[in-house]
Motif scaffolding. Structure first.
Motif, PDB file in Angstrom:
ATOM      1  N   ILE A  81      -3.126   5.601  -0.285  1.00  0.00           N
ATOM      2  CA  ILE A  81      -3.774   5.536   1.024  1.00  0.00           C
ATOM      3  C   ILE A  81      -4.856   6.613   1.108  1.00  0.00           C
ATOM      4  O   ILE A  81      -4.585   7.803   0.902  1.00  0.00           O
ATOM      5  CB  ILE A  81      -2.745   5.710   2.152  1.00  0.00           C
ATOM      6  CG1 ILE A  81      -1.713   4.577   2.117  1.00  0.00           C
ATOM      7  CG2 ILE A  81      -3.447   5.746   3.516  1.00  0.00           C
ATOM      8  CD1 ILE A  81      -0.594   4.728   3.124  1.00  0.00           C
ATOM      9  N   ASN A 101      -4.313  13.725   2.026  1.00  0.00           N
ATOM     10  CA  ASN A 101      -3.097  12.964   1.761  1.00  0.00           C
ATOM     11  C   ASN A 101      -2.155  13.817   0.917  1.00  0.00           C
ATOM     12  O   ASN A 101      -2.436  14.098  -0.250  1.00  0.00           O
ATOM     13  CB  ASN A 101      -3.451  11.670   1.022  1.00  0.00           C
ATOM     14  CG  ASN A 101      -2.231  10.816   0.718  1.00  0.00           C
ATOM     15  OD1 ASN A 101      -1.089  11.244   0.872  1.00  0.00           O
ATOM     16  ND2 ASN A 101      -2.464   9.589   0.280  1.00  0.00           N
ATOM     17  N   LEU A 144       0.874  -1.167   0.000  1.00  0.00           N
ATOM     18  CA  LEU A 144       0.000   0.000   0.000  1.00  0.00           C
ATOM     19  C   LEU A 144       0.912   1.217   0.000  1.00  0.00           C
ATOM     20  O   LEU A 144       1.516   1.563   1.022  1.00  0.00           O
ATOM     21  CB  LEU A 144      -0.914  -0.017   1.227  1.00  0.00           C
ATOM     22  CG  LEU A 144      -2.080   0.972   1.250  1.00  0.00           C
ATOM     23  CD1 LEU A 144      -2.984   0.786   0.037  1.00  0.00           C
ATOM     24  CD2 LEU A 144      -2.891   0.792   2.529  1.00  0.00           C
ATOM     25  N   ASN A 160     -10.614  -0.195   0.316  1.00  0.00           N
ATOM     26  CA  ASN A 160      -9.578   0.816   0.477  1.00  0.00           C
ATOM     27  C   ASN A 160      -8.751   0.554   1.725  1.00  0.00           C
ATOM     28  O   ASN A 160      -9.268   0.091   2.752  1.00  0.00           O
ATOM     29  CB  ASN A 160     -10.210   2.207   0.578  1.00  0.00           C
ATOM     30  CG  ASN A 160     -10.806   2.671  -0.726  1.00  0.00           C
ATOM     31  OD1 ASN A 160     -10.317   2.325  -1.799  1.00  0.00           O
ATOM     32  ND2 ASN A 160     -11.868   3.463  -0.653  1.00  0.00           N
ATOM     33  N   ASN A 161      -7.468   0.899   1.639  1.00  0.00           N
ATOM     34  CA  ASN A 161      -6.574   0.897   2.807  1.00  0.00           C
ATOM     35  C   ASN A 161      -6.491  -0.453   3.505  1.00  0.00           C
ATOM     36  O   ASN A 161      -6.316  -0.532   4.720  1.00  0.00           O
ATOM     37  CB  ASN A 161      -7.025   1.955   3.823  1.00  0.00           C
ATOM     38  CG  ASN A 161      -6.798   3.367   3.341  1.00  0.00           C
ATOM     39  OD1 ASN A 161      -6.448   3.589   2.192  1.00  0.00           O
ATOM     40  ND2 ASN A 161      -7.006   4.334   4.216  1.00  0.00           N
ATOM     41  N   VAL A 187      -5.115   2.151   8.266  1.00  0.00           N
ATOM     42  CA  VAL A 187      -4.827   1.007   7.395  1.00  0.00           C
ATOM     43  C   VAL A 187      -5.148  -0.269   8.153  1.00  0.00           C
ATOM     44  O   VAL A 187      -4.846  -0.391   9.344  1.00  0.00           O
ATOM     45  CB  VAL A 187      -3.349   1.025   6.943  1.00  0.00           C
ATOM     46  CG1 VAL A 187      -2.961  -0.291   6.279  1.00  0.00           C
ATOM     47  CG2 VAL A 187      -3.103   2.190   5.992  1.00  0.00           C
ATOM     48  N   TYR A 226      -4.660   8.712   8.765  1.00  0.00           N
ATOM     49  CA  TYR A 226      -5.118   7.591   7.951  1.00  0.00           C
ATOM     50  C   TYR A 226      -5.318   6.378   8.852  1.00  0.00           C
ATOM     51  O   TYR A 226      -4.793   6.306   9.974  1.00  0.00           O
ATOM     52  CB  TYR A 226      -4.110   7.258   6.844  1.00  0.00           C
ATOM     53  CG  TYR A 226      -2.757   6.821   7.358  1.00  0.00           C
ATOM     54  CD1 TYR A 226      -2.525   5.526   7.824  1.00  0.00           C
ATOM     55  CD2 TYR A 226      -1.690   7.718   7.394  1.00  0.00           C
ATOM     56  CE1 TYR A 226      -1.281   5.139   8.313  1.00  0.00           C
ATOM     57  CE2 TYR A 226      -0.448   7.344   7.864  1.00  0.00           C
ATOM     58  CZ  TYR A 226      -0.256   6.060   8.331  1.00  0.00           C
ATOM     59  OH  TYR A 226       0.971   5.685   8.814  1.00  0.00           O
TER      60      TYR A 226
END
Length: 416
Positions: free
Chosen positions: A106, A114, A101, A138-139, A128, A126
């Motif tokens: 991200i 970002n 990633l 996503n992420n 993750v 963010y």
């Protein structure tokens, strides 16, 4: 005790024995701490780039395990998270993409931006997730390759290249399994500056020389080929060329010449690919030891500093046509080489200067339309095929007398 009290007590004991006690919560397979540092200043293994910092988060694969990484976008040239299997290899996730990633992929938390995606100040938040349910979300990074047995080892690596001012803030880590959460503390030594890795012990130096054998007066020209870095925590955003080479004979240096790709400048976060003409995010040439666990050259200097074995885009001299020329030699040859216009010095190991070495050229995150990128070359291609695809960007080599280099310049030393 009166009889009726005795009966009540017996009944209570019977009921308590019949009712099962509350089940203990399942153990969450979390490590003792998160983000063990790795790099040339710590363990110096797996051919690290000396302009990068690496942190490892080890885990044990369990079905349903989720690892959450809460962090802030750094101010750096590059950042990424990548997952690795038990063999220290990257892999393809359920969406068919590599297990990485990259910063500009991200998605920021609501209310944050970002800086690798659009103009913004670093520091936005963010989240993750590392999970076995990573498809089309996503992420989310895949926890392990499909079909991995429970109990297998896995690793997540957080990478930073050229953090501005050297400032680093590591993400907070939470492990979750079956609804139970454990916050994992950051390792005590995660951000502790480490002294440079010491040179190889004399016994290892002797062993290296014994393996290499005598150096021929005119060693064969080394030739670069496309390699994968399997088993050495390769960065899926990087593509690599490498070649082993015999140390130059006394009075000689090894020259490496090619056309440099244009790279993102500086050490600040900025959108990629951005409005410039950068062909790659970053590139470097590093000299490593052929033997051992994959060490990059780190030479102690008399003033207490070190000369690392990597030269990157920002500290490589370029000619008017955009080409570079590296001269690989001993620290004793450094001042002479650096006096030659347009030539960049790259050090042999001071501990084992006559042993076999390994050169690695990295291209990171190639931009659209860059046909000379290493990424365009299929892994395993031989030098001939690699050179055909890369054209002028392919690095060509040749041994040259230092006296010829100083008197005639790099054009006086042929490469092929």
């Amino acid at each position: 005790m009166r009889p009726w009290k005795t009966l009540l007590l017996a009944a209570a004991l019977t009921l308590s024995a019949a009712v099962p006690s509350a089940a203990a919560p399942p153990a969450v397979p979390a490590p003792d701490c998160a983000w063990k540092p790795l790099g040339y200043r710590t363990s110096n293994v797996a051919f690290p780039d000396t302009n990068a910092q690496y942190w490892l988060l080890h885990h044990t694969v369990r079905k349903g395990l989720r690892i959450t990484l809460d962090g802030r976008f750094p101010d750096a040239r590059y950042a990424s998270f990548a997952s690795y299997d038990a063999t220290r290899g990257s892999f393809t996730g359920p969406d068919g993409k590599p297990s990485v990633l990259t910063d500009h992929h991200i998605v920021p938390d609501p209310g944050s931006r970002n800086p690798f995606l659009r103009d913004a100040r670093p520091g936005g938040k963010y989240t993750v997730t590392v999970s076995d349910d990573a498809a089309h979300r996503n992420n989310v990074l895949p926890l392990a390759p499909a079909g991995t047995a429970e109990g297998s080892a896995g690793t997540v690596i957080y990478r930073l290249y050229l953090p501005h001012g050297g400032e680093v803030e590591l993400p907070k880590v939470t492990f979750e399994l079956d609804g139970h959460r454990v916050r994992v503390p950051t390792c005590d030594d995660a951000l502790t500056p480490a002294p440079p890795a010491p040179p190889a012990p004399a016994s290892e130096a002797r062993a290296a020389r014994a393996v290499t054998g005598a150096i021929a007066p005119a060693p064969a020209r080394p030739a670069f080929a496309r390699t994968a870095g399997a088993g050495l925590y390769p960065n899926p955003d990087n593509a690599y060329l490498s070649t082993g080479f015999e140390a130059p004979a006394p009075g000689q240096v090894l020259l490496v010449r090619g056309k440099a790709p244009t790279a993102t400048a500086g050490d600040r976060a900025q959108p990629w690919p951005g409005r410039g003409k950068a062909q790659v995010r970053y590139w470097s040439m590093c000299d490593n030891l052929w033997w051992g666990p994959g060490e990059v050259v780190v030479n102690p200097l008399p003033d207490g500093t070190v000369d690392p074995g990597c030269r990157a885009d920002f500290d490589t001299r370029l000619a008017a046509d955009g080409s570079y020329t590296y001269a690989v030699g001993t620290e004793e040859q450094r001042a002479t080489v650096e006096g030659v216009p347009g030539v960049t010095f790259l050090p042999l190991s001071a501990a084992t200067p006559t042993a076999k070495h390994l050169l690695i050229l990295r291209n990171m995150v190639d931009g659209p339309g860059f046909d000379g990128a290493i990424q365009r070359v299929p892994v395993g291609s031989d030098p001939v095929r690699t050179a055909e695809i890369m054209g002028a960007h392919y690095p060509r080599t040749g041994y040259c007398a230092l006296s010829t280099l100083t008197s005639s310049g790099p054009d006086g030393c042929p490469v092929a």
